[in-house]
Design a protein around this motif. Structure first.
Motif, PDB file in Angstrom:
ATOM      1  N   ARG A   1      40.589  26.748  50.993  1.00 53.57           N
ATOM      2  CA  ARG A   1      39.675  27.768  50.478  1.00 53.57           C
ATOM      3  C   ARG A   1      39.114  27.278  49.141  1.00 53.57           C
ATOM      4  N   THR A   2      37.848  27.567  48.919  1.00 52.47           N
ATOM      5  CA  THR A   2      37.231  27.272  47.632  1.00 52.47           C
ATOM      6  C   THR A   2      37.587  28.379  46.635  1.00 52.47           C
ATOM      7  N   PRO A   3      37.400  28.140  45.323  1.00 56.97           N
ATOM      8  CA  PRO A   3      37.762  29.150  44.325  1.00 56.97           C
ATOM      9  C   PRO A   3      36.957  30.439  44.453  1.00 56.97           C
ATOM     10  N   LEU A   4      37.638  31.533  44.158  1.00 58.86           N
ATOM     11  CA  LEU A   4      37.031  32.869  44.088  1.00 58.86           C
ATOM     12  C   LEU A   4      36.901  33.241  42.618  1.00 58.86           C
ATOM     13  N   LEU A   5      35.680  33.554  42.198  1.00 59.35           N
ATOM     14  CA  LEU A   5      35.429  33.900  40.797  1.00 59.35           C
ATOM     15  C   LEU A   5      34.879  35.325  40.750  1.00 59.35           C
ATOM     16  N   LEU A   6      35.598  36.195  40.028  1.00 58.24           N
ATOM     17  CA  LEU A   6      35.214  37.600  39.906  1.00 58.24           C
ATOM     18  C   LEU A   6      34.851  37.922  38.464  1.00 58.24           C
ATOM     19  N   ALA A   7      33.854  38.778  38.294  1.00 54.90           N
ATOM     20  CA  ALA A   7      33.476  39.256  36.966  1.00 54.90           C
ATOM     21  C   ALA A   7      34.004  40.670  36.770  1.00 54.90           C
TER      22      ALA A   7
ATOM     23  N   PHE B   1      48.219  33.868  41.849  1.00 60.36           N
ATOM     24  CA  PHE B   1      48.443  32.446  42.075  1.00 60.36           C
ATOM     25  C   PHE B   1      47.525  31.932  43.171  1.00 60.36           C
ATOM     26  N   GLY B   2      46.813  30.868  42.870  1.00 60.05           N
ATOM     27  CA  GLY B   2      45.862  30.315  43.807  1.00 60.05           C
ATOM     28  C   GLY B   2      44.471  30.266  43.190  1.00 60.05           C
ATOM     29  N   PRO B   3      43.437  30.038  43.999  1.00 62.44           N
ATOM     30  CA  PRO B   3      42.082  29.855  43.472  1.00 62.44           C
ATOM     31  C   PRO B   3      41.378  31.175  43.175  1.00 62.44           C
ATOM     32  N   ILE B   4      41.938  31.946  42.249  1.00 59.39           N
ATOM     33  CA  ILE B   4      41.393  33.256  41.876  1.00 59.39           C
ATOM     34  C   ILE B   4      41.314  33.323  40.360  1.00 59.39           C
ATOM     35  N   SER B   5      40.156  33.658  39.829  1.00 58.28           N
ATOM     36  CA  SER B   5      40.032  33.798  38.380  1.00 58.28           C
ATOM     37  C   SER B   5      39.028  34.889  38.049  1.00 58.28           C
ATOM     38  N   PHE B   6      39.152  35.378  36.810  1.00 61.53           N
ATOM     39  CA  PHE B   6      38.340  36.499  36.345  1.00 61.53           C
ATOM     40  C   PHE B   6      37.545  36.084  35.106  1.00 61.53           C
ATOM     41  N   LEU B   7      36.254  36.343  35.138  1.00 54.79           N
ATOM     42  CA  LEU B   7      35.432  36.229  33.940  1.00 54.79           C
ATOM     43  C   LEU B   7      35.315  37.643  33.377  1.00 54.79           C
ATOM     44  N   VAL B   8      35.876  37.850  32.201  1.00 52.51           N
ATOM     45  CA  VAL B   8      36.096  39.199  31.682  1.00 52.51           C
ATOM     46  C   VAL B   8      35.191  39.453  30.479  1.00 52.51           C
ATOM     47  N   ALA B   9      34.370  40.483  30.544  1.00 57.27           N
ATOM     48  CA  ALA B   9      33.507  40.858  29.429  1.00 57.27           C
ATOM     49  C   ALA B   9      34.302  41.704  28.433  1.00 57.27           C
ATOM     50  N   VAL B  10      34.253  41.304  27.170  1.00 57.53           N
ATOM     51  CA  VAL B  10      34.947  42.028  26.106  1.00 57.53           C
ATOM     52  C   VAL B  10      33.942  42.334  24.998  1.00 57.53           C
ATOM     53  N   PRO B  11      34.223  43.331  24.158  1.00 56.90           N
ATOM     54  CA  PRO B  11      33.247  43.705  23.123  1.00 56.90           C
ATOM     55  C   PRO B  11      32.855  42.553  22.213  1.00 56.90           C
ATOM     56  N   ASP B  12      33.836  41.741  21.795  1.00 57.59           N
ATOM     57  CA  ASP B  12      33.545  40.621  20.909  1.00 57.59           C
ATOM     58  C   ASP B  12      34.723  39.649  20.952  1.00 57.59           C
ATOM     59  N   ALA B  13      34.592  38.554  20.224  1.00 53.70           N
ATOM     60  CA  ALA B  13      35.614  37.512  20.258  1.00 53.70           C
ATOM     61  C   ALA B  13      36.932  38.001  19.672  1.00 53.70           C
ATOM     62  N   GLU B  14      36.870  38.807  18.643  1.00 54.69           N
ATOM     63  CA  GLU B  14      38.105  39.326  18.051  1.00 54.69           C
ATOM     64  C   GLU B  14      38.853  40.197  19.045  1.00 54.69           C
ATOM     65  N   HIS B  15      38.106  40.995  19.801  1.00 55.85           N
ATOM     66  CA  HIS B  15      38.739  41.810  20.835  1.00 55.85           C
ATOM     67  C   HIS B  15      39.376  40.904  21.893  1.00 55.85           C
ATOM     68  N   ALA B  16      38.699  39.819  22.237  1.00 51.35           N
ATOM     69  CA  ALA B  16      39.244  38.869  23.208  1.00 51.35           C
ATOM     70  C   ALA B  16      40.572  38.295  22.723  1.00 51.35           C
ATOM     71  N   ALA B  17      40.621  37.923  21.455  1.00 52.54           N
ATOM     72  CA  ALA B  17      41.850  37.345  20.913  1.00 52.54           C
ATOM     73  C   ALA B  17      42.984  38.362  20.916  1.00 52.54           C
TER      74      ALA B  17
END
Length: 569
Positions: free
Chosen positions: A430-436, A450-466
């Motif tokens: 299976r190829t990777p699954l990318l979810l937003a 576990f496996g080819p699954i990843s999330f692109l996650v929108a956050v308010p700003d970089a400090e919130h991400a950290a």
């Protein structure tokens, strides 16, 4: 000349590398015929294929019958039959072998292990083929991970063990002045003794790389070892056990110092893990069984690598395309089936500054998906990089993750699909699954997919991400953290985050080094400081607590010799 003296130059070089922490390996990672021999690859593959459908040549106490549970992700028939042995018979044999292994001392043990390791190295192509067939790794990755990189980790463990043991002198003369009275004089002997039987429980995806550190650390420090491989990947462990037993027998030592516990029965594994004779357990795998071991195998020291949620924080970059290519390769490598693969990628909802101008969240997601497709759609690159899915359970996780998009909990950036393999038409791929995730859903972010699954996650700003990343890593664990930033202040913020969360940090990777990778003699794999792992390959703490020092002492008159009195005198 003893084996220790024969291999002393290799040990000294490894010790120097540990102090330097630069790049060093005695085991070349490219399978060049000029290095390994013109026919080495064909001979290694033939060695493994001769074992398929046959009884593996291993005789151990308490054999109940033969089992053949391995199913290749490539769709290749395997059918190698291994002895399934009664747990108590293995434990009794291990305890009976322990005194002889103890008696040869640290020098003797290290010499035997280095000899065995070099023989394993000469069979690198056989180990690579065995790992490829059982795990789904691509050929090049299997050669490197099952061969040189595993051997590096084994040598590293032996070197750290010697480093720890060599700080303990064998003998000392204790001389305490008593003023006008004769001094007090004692002769003392210090002996390094293993804690007892070691149980090393392997994983399905990296059956040598994750097994060798605990196996060689436990053996070097004086413990007999029972290797319990994952039922999916017994062959690579069996090959290693066979080599070790051959060297032991040649040296007049009981082969039962190392034994294989091949089984599909959970009750057999549980019986081994909870027996009073087992003093240490190495485990790589899911959190549920790791927690069971911690709760039930209380008599043993547990060295565990468990699940985690590896994180990437994107704040800014001055190498946008190179960043995307690096991340895409990290997501594709072995179809995300590495304990270090990134899962949660945090991006400010407004986007990031790049050398190509400002990239908004949606644009970055589309570009990352395109970078992944560039790998998967390349006919010569995609199949080699992705390999095959080790377990059918990964397919179920992919279906579940796709359902999140159908339910509106996530947006599909890149769908997963089978990737036909030119050499293995029955391969499970299976190829990777990318979810937003336009709004962070912590119930999704907290679980390891576990496996080819990843999330692109929108956050308010970089400090919130950290802040979010730190909270998740401290609660759920992670082996890796990556960051992209051109802002020195935010870079320092990431450094502080990594120290508080006790997780390894990679900054601005844009070349041929990926967050998934860890180099022996330089990188510490895991910190042992967050829930993803309670130990680090192959730090001093990973090794030194596997032995104790037992001393004996007696009075000596100042004018007398230091001859030790006979036992019972």
């Amino acid at each position: 000349m003893s084996l220790f003296d024969t291999h002393r130059p290799l040990l000294d070089a490894a010790l120097a590398a540990l102090s330097d922490r630069g790049h060093w390996t005695p085991f070349p990672e490219l399978p060049s015929p000029k290095v390994y021999g013109e026919h080495a690859q064909a001979e290694g593959q033939a060695q493994v294929e001769a074992l398929l459908g046959q009884d593996f040549p291993l005789t151990q106490p308490g054999e109940l019958g033969r089992i053949a549970p391995e199913r290749s992700p490539w769709g290749v028939p395997l059918g190698t039959r291994y002895p399934e042995c009664e747990p108590q018979a293995l434990l009794t044999a291990a305890q009976a072998a322990e005194p002889a292994w103890q008696a040869i001392g640290p020098r003797g043990r290290v010499g035997v292990l280095l000899e065995a390791l070099l023989r394993i190295h000469r069979q690198s192509h056989a180990f690579a083929h065995a790992v490829m067939l059982t795990t789904g790794q691509g050929p090049m990755m299997a050669f490197q991970a099952a061969g040189p990189h595993s051997q590096d980790r084994a040598l590293e463990a032996v070197a750290v063990a010697w480093q720890a043991m060599s700080t303990v002198p064998e003998a000392a003369r204790w001389h305490k002045p008593q003023g006008k009275n004769p001094p007090l004089v004692m002769e003392k002997r210090f002996e390094i003794v293993g804690r007892g039987v070691a149980l090393v429980i392997g994983c399905a995806t990296f059956p040598t790389w994750n097994t060798f550190p605990g196996l060689f650390a436990a053996l070097a420090t004086g413990n007999p070892v029972i290797v319990k491989p994952h039922p999916q990947a017994i062959l690579p462990a069996a090959l290693a056990v066979r080599v070790l037993r051959e060297v032991l027998a040649e040296q007049g030592l009981p082969p039962e110092v190392v034994q294989l516990a091949a089984t599909e029965r959970p009750e057999f594994t549980q019986a081994l893990a909870t027996d009073a004779a087992v003093a240490s357990i190495d485990f790589t795998g899911g959190r549920a069984f790791g927690q069971w071991l911690a709760a039930n195998a209380r008599q043993a020291r547990l060295y565990a690598e468990l699940s985690g949620v590896n994180t990437v924080i994107l704040e800014s970059t001055d190498a946008y395309r190179a960043m995307l290519d690096n991340l895409a390769f990290s997501l594709c490598l072995y179809s995300g089936q590495m304990c270090t693969t990134p899962q949660n990628l945090f991006v400010p909802v407004s986007g990031i500054a790049t050398d190509e101008g400002h990239k908004r969240f949606a644009e970055l997601g589309a570009d990352l998906a395109a970078a992944v497709r560039k790998i998967t759609q390349h006919p010569k690159v995609g199949p080699v990089v992705l390999g095959a899915l080790c377990a059918e359970a990964t397919l179920a996780r992919l279906d579940q993750a796709r359902a999140w998009a159908e339910e509106g909990r996530a947006r599909l950036l890149l769908d997963t699909e089978p990737l036909p393999h030119p050499d293995f038409p029955q391969a499970r791929t299976r190829t990777p699954l990318l979810l937003a995730l336009e709004a962070p859903d912590e119930t999704l972010l907290r679980q390891e997919c576990f496996g080819p699954i990843s999330f692109l996650v929108a956050v308010p700003d970089a400090e919130h991400a950290a802040a979010l990343a730190e909270r998740l890593i401290r609660s759920e664990g992670a082996l890796t953290l990556a960051g992209y930033t051109t802002d020195p202040a935010f870079e320092e913020r990431l450094v502080r985050l990594s120290l508080r969360a006790r997780v390894a940090l990679s900054l601005n990777l844009t070349h041929s080094v990926y967050v998934n990778q860890a180099a022996a003699f330089s990188d510490f794999h895991g910190s042992g400081g967050n829930p993803a792992a309670n130990a680090s390959y192959a730090g001093l703490a990973f090794v030194a607590d596997r032995f104790v020092v037992v001393q004996r002492r007696w009075h000596v008159q100042p004018e007398m010799s230091a001859t030790q009195p006979a036992a019972g005198a």
